[in-house]
Design an enzyme around this catalytic site. Structure first.
Site, short mmCIF file in Angstrom:
data_model
loop_
_atom_site.label_atom_id
_atom_site.label_comp_id
_atom_site.label_asym_id
_atom_site.label_seq_id
_atom_site.Cartn_x
_atom_site.Cartn_y
_atom_site.Cartn_z
N ARG A 116 0.91 -1.22 0.08
CA ARG A 116 -0.10 0.00 0.02
C ARG A 116 0.83 1.44 0.10
O ARG A 116 0.52 2.30 0.65
CB ARG A 116 -0.83 -0.12 1.39
CG ARG A 116 -1.90 -1.00 1.32
CD ARG A 116 -2.94 -0.81 -0.17
NE ARG A 116 -3.87 -1.92 -0.15
CZ ARG A 116 -3.77 -3.30 -0.74
NH1 ARG A 116 -2.67 -3.47 -1.45
NH2 ARG A 116 -4.57 -4.14 -0.82
N SER A 151 -12.14 -0.88 1.91
CA SER A 151 -11.41 -1.44 3.14
C SER A 151 -10.68 -0.09 3.83
O SER A 151 -10.10 0.72 3.23
CB SER A 151 -10.28 -2.34 2.72
OG SER A 151 -10.68 -3.44 2.32
N GLU A 168 -5.75 2.61 5.24
CA GLU A 168 -5.48 2.54 3.83
C GLU A 168 -6.02 3.73 3.12
O GLU A 168 -5.13 4.34 2.25
CB GLU A 168 -6.38 1.22 3.16
CG GLU A 168 -5.72 -0.02 3.51
CD GLU A 168 -6.36 -0.84 2.19
OE1 GLU A 168 -6.52 -0.54 1.21
OE2 GLU A 168 -6.25 -2.21 2.53
#
Length: 318
Positions: free
Chosen positions: A180, A230, A305
């Site tokens: 990420r 998410s 995230e």
């Protein structure tokens, strides 16, 4: 970035002269998947590389902050909006062409469409993005993906426009991909296009894989309620030790928790959904509650995230 006052009338004149489509004082809640965010001074939609380059140079010369936006599926905007310019690169930036196994794509292409283009042309490696509601540019910035896959593993090169108006090309390793993360976080470089090195595959088999991905998302995720997807990260070490983030949040007893107009989804606890005109502060309060409970139990941070965009265009990690 530091905000200072600027002459809005002069900026509006410049945008009009350059032929850049723009809106003033428009709510950012209309431009992101969480449906949250106050007004931006300007939302600009340049239609060409030249328009974008001229705009970036003007903003740099006049010290005007800017934020780049695609689908807005991984951003939470301040309730106060953004004092500066939001540059939206979307459908008008979604051209592509194919050279053997290489798919060269502009950054505004919608991820599900990109997966479909690859499938229809017998190119394998992108079925995992079929249900991700973002654009290629955002995927590359976040090194996004699903089911243990990441877009960075397919990137051959990325072309960007820097804050100085210069074009640069980074090969895959130079993009600094990790979980990420990419080199493009925390910079003012705007992703223009990327070359994705794929494998050959059977279109019908790839279609079946994509349908399975979409079916899995429909069954497990609260797709009918506004969210960012998410919320919390799931790095491999954490996943192996504690399980997926949704399970972790549920084990903390927080599934279904409500704050203001936001709720930790009672369908999937790694989603925070907008159930009643939620504000950014509602989302942030739920995130803080989860992070504090997680730290109290595991003595480790629980990172998000999504990114938070404050009212002067700073893009912050939580």
């Amino acid at each position: 970035m530091n905000y200072r006052n600027y002459d809005k009338k002069t900026l509006a004149f410049f945008l009009t002269k350059q032929g850049v489509t723009f809106q003033q004082d428009e709510l950012l809640s209309s431009y992101c998947s969480w449906r949250i965010g106050g007004p931006a001074d300007y939302i600009c939609q340049p239609k060409s590389i030249i328009q974008l380059q001229e705009l970036i140079l003007y903003l740099a010369e006049n010290d005007i902050p800017y934020v780049v936006l695609g689908k807005g599926s991984n951003l939470l905007f301040s309730d106060d909006g953004v004092r500066g310019v939001v540059i939206k690169l979307d459908q008008q930036w979604s051209n592509y062409n194919i050279e053997g196994r290489t798919l060269i794509v502009q950054s505004g292409m919608f991820a599900p469409k990109l997966a479909r283009v690859a499938m229809e042309n017998g190119l394998s490696g992108l079925t995992h993005i079929a249900g991700i509601p973002g654009n290629l540019g955002g995927l590359i910035v976040m090194n996004g993906g699903s089911m243990g896959n990441e877009i960075g593993s397919k990137v051959r090169w990325v072309k960007v426009l820097g804050g100085n108006g210069k074009f640069l090309v980074y090969d895959g390793p130079a993009c600094g991909f990790s979980y990420r993360h990419s080199r493009f976080q925390g910079t003012n470089e705007i992703i223009l296009e990327a070359a994705l090195e794929l494998d050959y595959g059977d279109s019908e088999h790839l279609r079946s894989e994509m349908l399975a991905v979409l079916r899995n998302r429909r069954e497990k995720m609260p797709r009918r309620q506004p969210s960012c997807g998410s919320v919390f990260k799931s790095p491999t070490e954490q996943y192996l030790m504690m399980g997926p983030p949704g399970y972790v949040v549920e084990s903390l007893g927080l599934k279904g928790t409500v704050y203001g107009g936001a709720m930790i989804s009672d369908k999937h606890a790694n989603f925070i959904v907008n159930v009643a005109d939620a504000r950014a502060n509602d989302i942030l309060s739920l995130v803080k509650k989860v992070q504090e409970a997680f730290y109290a139990k595991y003595l480790k941070p629980f990172h998000c995230e999504f990114k938070y965009v404050d009212n002067v265009g700073n893009i912050l990690s939580l």
